[in-house]
Design an enzyme around this catalytic site. Structure first.
Site, PDB file in Angstrom:
ATOM      1  N   GLY A  70       0.791  -1.214   0.000  1.00 18.27           N
ATOM      2  CA  GLY A  70       0.000   0.000   0.000  1.00 18.27           C
ATOM      3  C   GLY A  70       0.825   1.267   0.000  1.00 18.27           C
ATOM      4  O   GLY A  70       0.395   2.288  -0.523  1.00 18.27           O
ATOM      5  N   GLY A  72       4.398   1.393  -0.857  1.00 18.78           N
ATOM      6  CA  GLY A  72       5.643   1.405  -1.607  1.00 18.78           C
ATOM      7  C   GLY A  72       5.999   0.081  -2.238  1.00 18.78           C
ATOM      8  O   GLY A  72       5.198  -0.854  -2.269  1.00 18.78           O
ATOM      9  N   ASP A 201       0.522  -4.241  12.884  1.00 20.45           N
ATOM     10  CA  ASP A 201       0.093  -4.843  11.613  1.00 20.45           C
ATOM     11  C   ASP A 201       0.682  -6.241  11.476  1.00 20.45           C
ATOM     12  O   ASP A 201       1.133  -6.638  10.402  1.00 20.45           O
ATOM     13  CB  ASP A 201       0.505  -3.968  10.427  1.00 20.45           C
ATOM     14  CG  ASP A 201      -0.226  -4.360   9.136  1.00 20.45           C
ATOM     15  OD1 ASP A 201      -1.290  -5.019   9.230  1.00 20.45           O
ATOM     16  OD2 ASP A 201       0.266  -4.023   8.042  1.00 20.45           O
TER      17      ASP A 201
END
Length: 346
Positions: A70, A72, A201
């Site tokens: 999302g 890079g 994450d």
């Protein structure tokens, strides 16, 4: 009835890890090894906290693109003759502030060294002329394979709505292998939490598996330093992360604690043991059900019922995804439980 989901707040305006706001490293154009005819401008100084990791661009040699996410793209490369991974963070046209936050968040683990954490080697906010990159981060090359690919056999598959490849059944992961990988991940979390860093994450796609079969936690673009959160009068809630692995207290807009990573680990461990996707259905319906009705993936699979170790593993998962963050075990307690379970399995 009001929604239990929090309104998305704005990010704070400053993400530099230093009061020195000058750009990090150089050059603004790549050297001859990467771009013929380019010249090396004078290198501006890094922020003092990160001066040690300035990129020597003459030592960079890109080899191949490994993938894109999302914020890079990631490339395999060599730096000073050593294999590395290079991440270029894009200038997100819709939310450049989020792109900046992702870049600086990746550097939360700068200077940290641990076998189960992908190490930052160097970083720069100088980019090739004409590129859409906000900055470059050189990292240890943790491996070609992610845990997601090992679970689902999904290498090369297109990305789904949740930012991960579409799932198909992968190779068999034994209970012993699941526990081995789990111990690697929890050791990494224990170290991060000891440094007051939360990943926010954690999921199979962000766990690399090295050639030595060691799991390494990667992609810190959503991470937070707990001490930084305390510096702001208004809470800072990260906009990134993967909704299927996001702790319910974060979905409700409550404070960030290390227990959010424990929740994400529970979903990841469930994926390892069942080889299934955690949820199906509309994103917003899932988010609402997780918060309002304590929706969780099913623990009715045979792996959790056919053996005593499997039953104990199911109990561990249940404790890790409890609705109340305070009732979840710490990484240290989790490490003890998993070590005992692995010894019992033999």
């Amino acid at each position: 009835m009001p929604s239990p989901l929090a309104l998305r707040p704005y990010l704070r305006s400053e993400f530099s890890p230093s009061v020195d706001a000058r750009p990090c490293s150089s050059p603004s154009e790549l050297p001859a090894k990467l771009l013929l005819g380019a010249t090396l401008p004078r290198a501006p100084r890094l922020p003092r906290r990160l001066a040690w990791c300035s990129i020597d661009w003459e030592q960079v040699c890109l080899l191949q693109r490994l993938g894109a996410g999302g914020f890079g793209s990631v490339y395999k490369a060599t730096y000073r003759g050593v294999p590395v991974a290079i991440k270029q963070v894009n200038k997100c046209t819709k939310n450049r502030l989020a792109s900046r936050r992702s870049f600086w968040a990746e550097l939360n683990v700068a200077r940290l060294r641990h076998d189960n954490i992908v190490r930052v080697v160097a970083a720069s906010t100088r980019t090739p002329a004409g590129s859409n990159s906000l900055g470059t981060i050189i990292m240890e090359f943790g491996g070609n394979v992610t845990l997601h690919q090992v679970i689902y056999g999904a290498a090369g598959h297109p990305e789904g709505d949740a930012g991960e490849p579409h799932c198909r059944t992968g190779g068999q992961l034994s209970l012993g292998k699941c526990l081995k990988y789990s111990l690697d991940v929890v050791n990494g979390l224990l170290f991060l939490h000891s440094q007051s860093i939360v990943h926010l994450d954690l999921k199979p796609a962000n766990i690399l598996i090295s050639e030595q079969d060691v799991c390494k936690i990667s992609d810190f673009g959503c991470s937070e330093k707990l001490e930084d959160l305390l510096c702001f009068q208004t809470p800072s809630y990260p906009l990134g992360g993967t909704y299927t692995h996001r702790a319910p207290e974060l979905l409700k807009g409550e404070g960030v604690t290390p227990k959010a990573d424990i929740y994400s680990f529970a979903i990841t461990l469930w994926q390892m043991t069942t080889k299934q996707a955690p949820y199906s259905g509309e994103r917003q319906h899932i988010l609402y059900a997780v918060v309002a009705y304590d929706l969780r993936p099913s623990l009715s699979a045979a792996v959790f019922e056919d053996s005593l170790p499997g039953q104990r593993l199911g109990d561990v998962i249940q404790r890790c995804w409890r609705p109340s963050a305070a009732q979840r075990p710490s990484a240290r307690l989790l490490l003890v439980d998993l070590t005992s379970l692995k010894a019992e399995l033999g």
